[in-house]
Design a protein around this motif. Structure first.
Motif, PDB file in Angstrom:
ATOM      1  N   PRO A 481      59.221  36.608  59.011  1.00  0.00           N
ATOM      2  CA  PRO A 481      58.679  37.941  58.726  1.00  0.00           C
ATOM      3  C   PRO A 481      59.063  38.482  57.366  1.00  0.00           C
ATOM      4  O   PRO A 481      58.456  39.463  56.900  1.00  0.00           O
ATOM      5  CB  PRO A 481      59.257  38.804  59.844  1.00  0.00           C
ATOM      6  N   HIS A 482      60.020  37.864  56.713  1.00  0.00           N
ATOM      7  CA  HIS A 482      60.374  38.302  55.358  1.00  0.00           C
ATOM      8  C   HIS A 482      59.355  37.817  54.324  1.00  0.00           C
ATOM      9  O   HIS A 482      59.363  38.287  53.181  1.00  0.00           O
ATOM     10  CB  HIS A 482      61.771  37.795  54.985  1.00  0.00           C
ATOM     11  N   LEU A 483      58.485  36.864  54.691  1.00  0.00           N
ATOM     12  CA  LEU A 483      57.389  36.453  53.816  1.00  0.00           C
ATOM     13  C   LEU A 483      56.270  37.482  53.927  1.00  0.00           C
ATOM     14  O   LEU A 483      55.846  37.815  55.034  1.00  0.00           O
ATOM     15  CB  LEU A 483      56.881  35.066  54.200  1.00  0.00           C
ATOM     16  N   LYS A 484      55.766  37.972  52.808  1.00  0.00           N
ATOM     17  CA  LYS A 484      54.843  39.105  52.816  1.00  0.00           C
ATOM     18  C   LYS A 484      53.446  38.787  52.277  1.00  0.00           C
ATOM     19  O   LYS A 484      52.499  39.492  52.591  1.00  0.00           O
ATOM     20  CB  LYS A 484      55.429  40.259  51.987  1.00  0.00           C
ATOM     21  N   PHE A 485      53.321  37.757  51.434  1.00  0.00           N
ATOM     22  CA  PHE A 485      52.021  37.503  50.807  1.00  0.00           C
ATOM     23  C   PHE A 485      51.926  36.040  50.430  1.00  0.00           C
ATOM     24  O   PHE A 485      52.910  35.400  50.055  1.00  0.00           O
ATOM     25  CB  PHE A 485      51.870  38.373  49.548  1.00  0.00           C
ATOM     26  N   TRP A 486      50.691  35.510  50.550  1.00  0.00           N
ATOM     27  CA  TRP A 486      50.395  34.134  50.170  1.00  0.00           C
ATOM     28  C   TRP A 486      48.944  34.057  49.729  1.00  0.00           C
ATOM     29  O   TRP A 486      48.068  34.749  50.269  1.00  0.00           O
ATOM     30  CB  TRP A 486      50.625  33.207  51.368  1.00  0.00           C
ATOM     31  N   ASN A 487      48.676  33.240  48.709  1.00  0.00           N
ATOM     32  CA  ASN A 487      47.296  32.967  48.310  1.00  0.00           C
ATOM     33  C   ASN A 487      47.234  31.610  47.638  1.00  0.00           C
ATOM     34  O   ASN A 487      48.129  31.238  46.879  1.00  0.00           O
ATOM     35  CB  ASN A 487      46.764  34.052  47.373  1.00  0.00           C
ATOM     36  N   ASN A 488      46.157  30.873  47.916  1.00  0.00           N
ATOM     37  CA  ASN A 488      46.044  29.481  47.495  1.00  0.00           C
ATOM     38  C   ASN A 488      45.095  29.284  46.320  1.00  0.00           C
ATOM     39  O   ASN A 488      44.628  28.186  46.073  1.00  0.00           O
ATOM     40  CB  ASN A 488      45.579  28.627  48.689  1.00  0.00           C
ATOM     41  N   LEU A 489      44.782  30.340  45.573  1.00  0.00           N
ATOM     42  CA  LEU A 489      44.050  30.171  44.323  1.00  0.00           C
ATOM     43  C   LEU A 489      45.037  29.911  43.192  1.00  0.00           C
ATOM     44  O   LEU A 489      46.219  30.239  43.273  1.00  0.00           O
ATOM     45  CB  LEU A 489      43.225  31.418  44.009  1.00  0.00           C
ATOM     46  N   ARG A 490      44.539  29.329  42.107  1.00  0.00           N
ATOM     47  CA  ARG A 490      45.380  29.097  40.934  1.00  0.00           C
ATOM     48  C   ARG A 490      45.523  30.407  40.147  1.00  0.00           C
ATOM     49  O   ARG A 490      44.709  31.308  40.261  1.00  0.00           O
ATOM     50  CB  ARG A 490      44.762  28.028  40.036  1.00  0.00           C
ATOM     51  N   GLY A 491      46.583  30.484  39.310  1.00  0.00           N
ATOM     52  CA  GLY A 491      46.760  31.692  38.525  1.00  0.00           C
ATOM     53  C   GLY A 491      48.161  31.834  37.972  1.00  0.00           C
ATOM     54  O   GLY A 491      48.865  30.856  37.725  1.00  0.00           O
ATOM     55  N   TYR A 492      48.581  33.089  37.804  1.00  0.00           N
ATOM     56  CA  TYR A 492      49.874  33.420  37.193  1.00  0.00           C
ATOM     57  C   TYR A 492      50.254  34.808  37.675  1.00  0.00           C
ATOM     58  O   TYR A 492      49.495  35.460  38.414  1.00  0.00           O
ATOM     59  CB  TYR A 492      49.775  33.376  35.663  1.00  0.00           C
ATOM     60  N   VAL A 493      51.421  35.279  37.288  1.00  0.00           N
ATOM     61  CA  VAL A 493      51.891  36.591  37.715  1.00  0.00           C
ATOM     62  C   VAL A 493      52.210  37.435  36.489  1.00  0.00           C
ATOM     63  O   VAL A 493      52.912  36.983  35.577  1.00  0.00           O
ATOM     64  CB  VAL A 493      53.140  36.489  38.614  1.00  0.00           C
ATOM     65  N   ASN A 494      51.677  38.646  36.461  1.00  0.00           N
ATOM     66  CA  ASN A 494      52.035  39.634  35.447  1.00  0.00           C
ATOM     67  C   ASN A 494      53.004  40.643  36.052  1.00  0.00           C
ATOM     68  O   ASN A 494      52.824  41.075  37.200  1.00  0.00           O
ATOM     69  CB  ASN A 494      50.808  40.407  34.955  1.00  0.00           C
ATOM     70  N   THR A 495      53.993  41.025  35.269  1.00  0.00           N
ATOM     71  CA  THR A 495      54.870  42.111  35.683  1.00  0.00           C
ATOM     72  C   THR A 495      54.980  43.124  34.549  1.00  0.00           C
ATOM     73  O   THR A 495      54.864  42.766  33.367  1.00  0.00           O
ATOM     74  CB  THR A 495      56.292  41.622  36.035  1.00  0.00           C
ATOM     75  N   ARG A 496      55.198  44.359  34.937  1.00  0.00           N
ATOM     76  CA  ARG A 496      55.531  45.417  33.978  1.00  0.00           C
ATOM     77  C   ARG A 496      56.856  46.005  34.435  1.00  0.00           C
ATOM     78  O   ARG A 496      56.923  46.696  35.464  1.00  0.00           O
ATOM     79  CB  ARG A 496      54.445  46.484  33.906  1.00  0.00           C
ATOM     80  N   ILE A 497      57.907  45.674  33.694  1.00  0.00           N
ATOM     81  CA  ILE A 497      59.263  46.056  34.063  1.00  0.00           C
ATOM     82  C   ILE A 497      59.599  47.378  33.387  1.00  0.00           C
ATOM     83  O   ILE A 497      59.556  47.490  32.153  1.00  0.00           O
ATOM     84  CB  ILE A 497      60.260  44.960  33.652  1.00  0.00           C
ATOM     85  N   GLN A 498      59.907  48.391  34.189  1.00  0.00           N
ATOM     86  CA  GLN A 498      60.258  49.720  33.704  1.00  0.00           C
ATOM     87  C   GLN A 498      61.596  50.128  34.327  1.00  0.00           C
ATOM     88  O   GLN A 498      62.026  49.535  35.319  1.00  0.00           O
ATOM     89  CB  GLN A 498      59.164  50.707  34.073  1.00  0.00           C
ATOM     90  N   PRO A 499      62.264  51.137  33.791  1.00  0.00           N
ATOM     91  CA  PRO A 499      63.561  51.508  34.368  1.00  0.00           C
ATOM     92  C   PRO A 499      63.498  51.861  35.845  1.00  0.00           C
ATOM     93  O   PRO A 499      64.431  51.540  36.597  1.00  0.00           O
ATOM     94  CB  PRO A 499      63.986  52.709  33.513  1.00  0.00           C
ATOM     95  N   ASP A 500      62.422  52.480  36.285  1.00  0.00           N
ATOM     96  CA  ASP A 500      62.375  52.952  37.669  1.00  0.00           C
ATOM     97  C   ASP A 500      61.624  52.030  38.613  1.00  0.00           C
ATOM     98  O   ASP A 500      61.653  52.227  39.823  1.00  0.00           O
ATOM     99  CB  ASP A 500      61.766  54.351  37.732  1.00  0.00           C
TER     100      ASP A 500
END
Length: 568
Positions: A481-500
């Motif tokens: 249950p700690h697994l929350k999301f899965w998808n089998n398409l190709r791609g990458y991950v974008n993040t926007r890291i902010q203080p909050d």
């Protein structure tokens, strides 16, 4: 193979040279493994013949930013796919000019110099630019005779005491050239990141057709399986000639680390995938792969290979906003237990077994204790959270992931908890699919508090087109249950890291068997400062009919295991 540590803005350390490593290096490659082509003060011209054709066919790259600079890279190769791996270059030294400017038109040049490219390093160029202003955007280029390279963009890190408003960081892994077109790299470049983490499997070692995507391959590897220095150099060059990959390198500085396919599928320290290849032959192959990796990546001199050893684990600081602990989970690991694959294996709980080696683990724990960053991110290769693949009472998990080294994982997780790390986030590649999970000290207890989060990027191409699943649900969620999301398409991950908070977009492509496809965001999450859970923020509209629709949970579970283990 031990490593010590040093701290100087960006922490880098050097692995000591052993007598065994020097002997093997001498036997395998002569002086090649010690060769480098770093910036030199000597600017005398050398009597080398001028090059008639463009030597900058492999593009440019930057990496490992510091507050006052970064590495800039290129490699001279007018005939990049030459079978000898030397890119069609004469066996002479060349002095290459470089410039760093505050604008892409180079009206204001801030730094300039010359660097010597030598045959022993396949005419690779690494310049460690220094003396720049922190937290700034720069552009760079190279010149040799009448030939001018493409222009690349790089950024310096902020001052160590400053907390910037945001950092746009993307991370990627697993680009098997035969399985698809590198459009995801192009789309990543168009998303304009400030920093890119490549978490491994930058290139693949197989000969053409040995590793076939489910829908078939769309192009072929050049040459045999890579086992020699010439072969690894040629393979890196083939990947670097891809225009989409060049665009991603030119868009932002990269922080790179390998996984397995840069050398050999599922290798572990000095153990190859095929036991019959163990011994001096595999060690020579390792020396060759490490040398070619150094030559083709924007790495600092602290990562120059020394025989069998290459220092890749390191820290990158982005002011007080983020610290990236970049891990090497291949070079120091014990061999996978129970014959590798998925298994319910008692050896996985052996506290003596390690994925990262004692010295790297001590280095990481020290980093946890001394960190003052708002966000601590572990850039590493293999799945961190538990993934039980069966609903039965046994624990059938991947021996090639942290599940196969559970005591080591427990020490790492308990270490960041005990150190009071404010916001631990694990960044992962390897498995060719998007995943998001919450990390527990006790994954068997669904009510245990989450002590961190894990974000897993899909592959750029490896595994072929894959298939969409708009609901993001996998059959393994029932027992995990700690697994929350899965998808089998190709791609990458974008993040926007902010203080909050950290905003996360799982970017996907409908197909990689056709070039030029658009990217879309399949799922978004936010991780809030001080809250070690995932908060879903958006789903993208379904853009493709799911090939998984109607697939039974049992079939989907088997397919996941197959794609992660049955690699030729």
């Amino acid at each position: 193979m031990s490593a010590g540590g040093s701290t100087a803005g960006m922490e880098l350390s050097r692995t000591p040279v052993s007598r065994r490593a020097l002997a093997l290096t001498a036997a395998a490659t002569g002086a090649v493994a010690g060769a480098t082509s770093l910036a030199l003060p000597d600017t005398r011209a050398h009597a080398a013949p001028p090059l008639r054709s463009d030597p900058f066919t492999l593009g440019v790259a930057s990496g490992d930013p510091l507050p006052d600079g970064f590495v800039i890279w290129t490699r001279l190769a007018p005939d990049p796919l030459a079978d000898d791996g030397l890119g069609g270059m004469p066996g002479r030294r060349y002095d290459v000019s470089w410039q760093v400017a505050t604008d892409p038109g180079f009206r204001r040049v801030e730094q300039a110099g010359r660097v010597r490219a030598v045959p022993d390093a396949a005419h690779a160029v690494h310049v460690e630019v220094a003396g720049l202003r922190p937290g700034r955007e720069y552009w760079y280029r190279f010149r040799l005779g009448r030939h001018v390279s493409p222009v690349g963009r790089a950024l310096t890190a902020p001052e160590p005491w400053r907390t910037p408003a945001a950092l746009a960081m993307s991370f990627v892994s697993c680009s098997q050239l035969e399985h698809g077109f590198f459009t995801a790299y192009r789309r990543l470049a168009e998303d304009h990141p400030d920093l890119v983490l490549h978490l491994g499997d930058y290139q693949y070692e197989y000969r053409a057709g040995d590793y076939t995507a489910p829908g078939g391959n769309v192009r072929d590897h050049r040459g045999p399986e890579t086992t020699t220095l010439a072969g690894y150099r040629q393979r890196h060059a083939q990947y670097k000639t891809d225009a989409d990959l060049q665009a991603a390198h030119a868009a932002a500085p990269w922080v790179v680390v390998w996984d397995d396919h840069e050398l050999d599928n599922n290798w572990a320290d000095e153990v190859p995938e095929n036991p019959a290849e163990a011994g001096a032959g595999f060690l020579a192959r390792r020396v060759a792969a490490f040398q070619a990796y150094w030559e083709n990546m924007p790495l600092r001199r602290t990562s120059v290979p020394r025989g069998l050893d290459m220092q890749l684990y390191r820290r990158v600081h982005w002011g007080q906003l983020a610290t990236f602990h970049v891990l090497d989970t291949r070079q120091y690991r014990d061999d996978q237990a129970c014959g590798d694959g998925y298994d319910d294996c008692p050896a996985a709980d052996d506290p003596a077994r390690t994925l990262m080696g004692a010295e790297q683990e001590a280095w990481l724990q020290d980093g946890f204790r001394t960190s003052t960053a708002r966000w601590d991110l572990l850039g590493q290769q293999v799945f961190f959270a538990q993934r039980d693949s069966t609903p039965t009472p046994d624990l059938t998990v991947s021996m090639d992931a942290w599940d196969g080294y559970r005591a080591n994982r427990q020490r790492v997780t308990q270490g960041w908890v005990d150190a009071g790390v404010r916001n631990p986030v694990v960044l992962t590649g390897d498995v060719h699919t998007h995943w998001a999970s919450e990390i527990k000290l006790d994954h068997a207890d669904p009510d245990a508090p989450s002590v961190g989060t894990e974000l897993v990027c899909s592959s750029i191409t490896s595994g072929g087109n894959g298939a969409d699943s708009a609901d993001g649900v996998h059959p393994w969620f029932a027992q995990n249950p700690h697994l929350k999301f899965w998808n089998n398409l190709r791609g990458y991950v974008n993040t926007r890291i902010q203080p909050d908070r950290v905003d996360v977009d799982f970017r996907s492509l409908e197909r990689v068997s056709e070039p030029g496809r658009p990217a879309f965001t399949r799922r978004s999450y936010t991780i809030v400062d001080g809250d070690r859970r995932l908060h879903q923020t958006a789903d993208s509209p379904t853009v493709t009919t799911s090939a998984l629709r109607g697939t039974s949970p049992e079939e989907l579970s088997r397919e996941t295991i197959r794609t992660e283990t049955e690699r030729p």
